[in-house]
Design a protein around this motif. Sequence first.
Motif, PDB file in Angstrom:
ATOM      1  N   ASP A 161       0.856  -1.183   0.000  1.00 23.89           N
ATOM      2  CA  ASP A 161       0.000   0.000   0.000  1.00 23.89           C
ATOM      3  C   ASP A 161       0.892   1.232   0.000  1.00 23.89           C
ATOM      4  O   ASP A 161       1.021   1.962   0.978  1.00 23.89           O
ATOM      5  CB  ASP A 161      -0.936  -0.008   1.199  1.00 23.89           C
ATOM      6  CG  ASP A 161      -2.193   0.803   0.926  1.00 23.89           C
ATOM      7  OD1 ASP A 161      -2.135   1.667   0.029  1.00 23.89           O
ATOM      8  OD2 ASP A 161      -3.214   0.565   1.584  1.00 23.89           O
ATOM      9  N   ALA A 217      -1.448  -0.647  -5.441  1.00 25.74           N
ATOM     10  CA  ALA A 217      -2.262   0.464  -4.952  1.00 25.74           C
ATOM     11  C   ALA A 217      -2.444   1.526  -6.034  1.00 25.74           C
ATOM     12  O   ALA A 217      -3.457   2.221  -6.069  1.00 25.74           O
ATOM     13  CB  ALA A 217      -1.626   1.078  -3.710  1.00 25.74           C
ATOM     14  N   LEU A 238      -6.353   0.601  -0.201  1.00 28.85           N
ATOM     15  CA  LEU A 238      -6.099  -0.786  -0.576  1.00 28.85           C
ATOM     16  C   LEU A 238      -6.055  -1.691   0.650  1.00 28.85           C
ATOM     17  O   LEU A 238      -6.713  -2.737   0.694  1.00 28.85           O
ATOM     18  CB  LEU A 238      -4.792  -0.897  -1.364  1.00 28.85           C
ATOM     19  CG  LEU A 238      -4.305  -2.313  -1.675  1.00 28.85           C
ATOM     20  CD1 LEU A 238      -5.344  -3.079  -2.481  1.00 28.85           C
ATOM     21  CD2 LEU A 238      -2.973  -2.293  -2.400  1.00 28.85           C
ATOM     22  N   THR A 271     -11.877   0.090  -3.074  1.00 26.00           N
ATOM     23  CA  THR A 271     -10.781   1.060  -3.106  1.00 26.00           C
ATOM     24  C   THR A 271     -11.159   2.255  -3.977  1.00 26.00           C
ATOM     25  O   THR A 271     -10.927   3.420  -3.610  1.00 26.00           O
ATOM     26  CB  THR A 271      -9.499   0.410  -3.640  1.00 26.00           C
ATOM     27  OG1 THR A 271      -9.123  -0.668  -2.782  1.00 26.00           O
ATOM     28  CG2 THR A 271      -8.356   1.401  -3.708  1.00 26.00           C
ATOM     29  N   VAL A 281      -6.825   0.335  -8.400  1.00 18.69           N
ATOM     30  CA  VAL A 281      -5.973  -0.815  -8.114  1.00 18.69           C
ATOM     31  C   VAL A 281      -5.644  -1.527  -9.420  1.00 18.69           C
ATOM     32  O   VAL A 281      -6.519  -1.763 -10.254  1.00 18.69           O
ATOM     33  CB  VAL A 281      -6.674  -1.778  -7.148  1.00 18.69           C
ATOM     34  CG1 VAL A 281      -5.877  -3.066  -6.982  1.00 18.69           C
ATOM     35  CG2 VAL A 281      -6.871  -1.108  -5.792  1.00 18.69           C
TER      36      VAL A 281
END
Length: 572
Positions: A161, A217, A238, A271, A281
Amino acid sequence: MSLPRAIVTAAFLSLVPLAAAAAATRAIVIGVDMYRQVPQLRGATADARDIESALRRHGATDITSLLDGDADRASVLRALDRTLERTGPGDTVIVSFAGHGAQEPEHFEGSQPDGLDTVFLLANFDPRDAQANGEKLLQSEFNHYIRAFESKGARATFIADASSGKGLTREVDPRAATIAYRSVAYTAIPDRLQPVATGADAALVPADFERSIFLAAADKQSKAPEIEVPGEGYRGALSYAVSRALDGAADTDGDGLVTTDEFLAYVRQFTYQLSDQRQNVVVEQARASDPHQEVVAELHRGVSVVATGVRPTEAAPTMSDAKDSASGPASGGLQIRPLAPKSLSIAPGEMPVPARLPLAVPPRPKEPIRLALSGAGPEPGFGQGSRSAFDVVGLGSDPDVIWDSLTKDVIAGGDVLAHNIEAKDLNVIIDRAATVRWLKLFAGRGPQSIRVSPSDGLHRKGEKISVSIGGMTGRNLVLFNLTGNGSLQFLYPLGSDPPVLESAEYHLNLTAREPFGADQIVAITSSRRNLQLEQALRQLDQRRDPARIIDILSEYAAEGALVGTVGVFTAR
């Protein structure tokens, strides 16, 4: 924007097959907020704790947690080495990193097409000092360990992340509160790093691995922001989505199994929604993965109740509620524990019982909306009439909403929410902010797929926009828009629209036009038509009462309903 009717870097996610229920789950979770020489973060250690907690709830016990100053290079490499020593065939190994990422000239010449390596920065990193400049980890080093875990028959996971790019999905309004991004740009100086990796490790791509899935991420050119999760505080979107997915929110069909495709769909969509479309993502799968069949986690409510000092085989298993599986020693000399404490899967006791129980609609948010005023303050009593609590804070206190009394603009999350808002209208703006916050919580139960195209940036006057709602075959759709000024526009179904769709996708076709600002498109889908919900929302059409949306969905949303919400941001 007034809407017309519709025309028609990297992370390895391990797979936990059913046959691996007796294997061990091992994890190393790393989170760094307190950097010494680069900007500090606010949610990275919380990300690490979220993932650790989710894993422990599923019975994992071999977890090494390295936070802030404890996450130095020597400690991380030592934890990787020791975990590798303990790893055996069928194990799941999870390594998560939350913190800053960056790019440096490649350490192995010719290994990267762009000549740049992705690196992950540790707490003591200092780009100005040759020794401290080595307090980082290379992507190639994680490749090295993942290959080593796979060579021992394990399934490796690395959740990163962090980001390394400079690009933004949308520019941030200069009047907005500062957004923290998980990437750092600096001029690299020669370091004393001695990589554990080789050039071959640096050249590895996702297809070179056997069973791994790569979750990023953000792509290598983009930044990943820290976001504020309602009721939780700052997080990486994430990591937060991964934690909720492992807790069972990704089990969209309620069969007690989270398959890879369910997991990835949930993480991508949640996300995307949490970050207000500022983050996408990136997923890449290894050659041997079968996302429709392979299982990330089994979610059952089986636990064993074992008399203290008695072997598990000597005590008959009983069924208990899932919340008890994390309990310690109970009164009466009993200990309640998962039946498979070494596995990410929690095995059933006597028979499989899906862990996904009917999920309650989230309560109305209690946290006050933080409202900041820019320019001369309005007359006394502004905001009265809002049904949502609010506090007036300074511009430097992370406000949720900023009202510019000079331009009459409202700014939220770095975007202009609405123009021409008078002080007397701030109660509606406060309620809108609370409602959007609540809708995100609702979506976290299992978000309905919804996307904006052709891009997720700022859409200029006259630009054609499409909002796509996926997975719709045989599902009922209710669709509305919550405008920046708090009005509701009911969009679907109207007239002869079929309430249950036969096609897999529904497309809402738009054109960016006045009034410019932020629109929140909300899709509610279910397995059958909900006339009460439709009628209640129709009664709000063209009215500015966003708090009423929470009342309606709380009362009428059907069990198993999915909510998808996506912002459309427009400007002249």
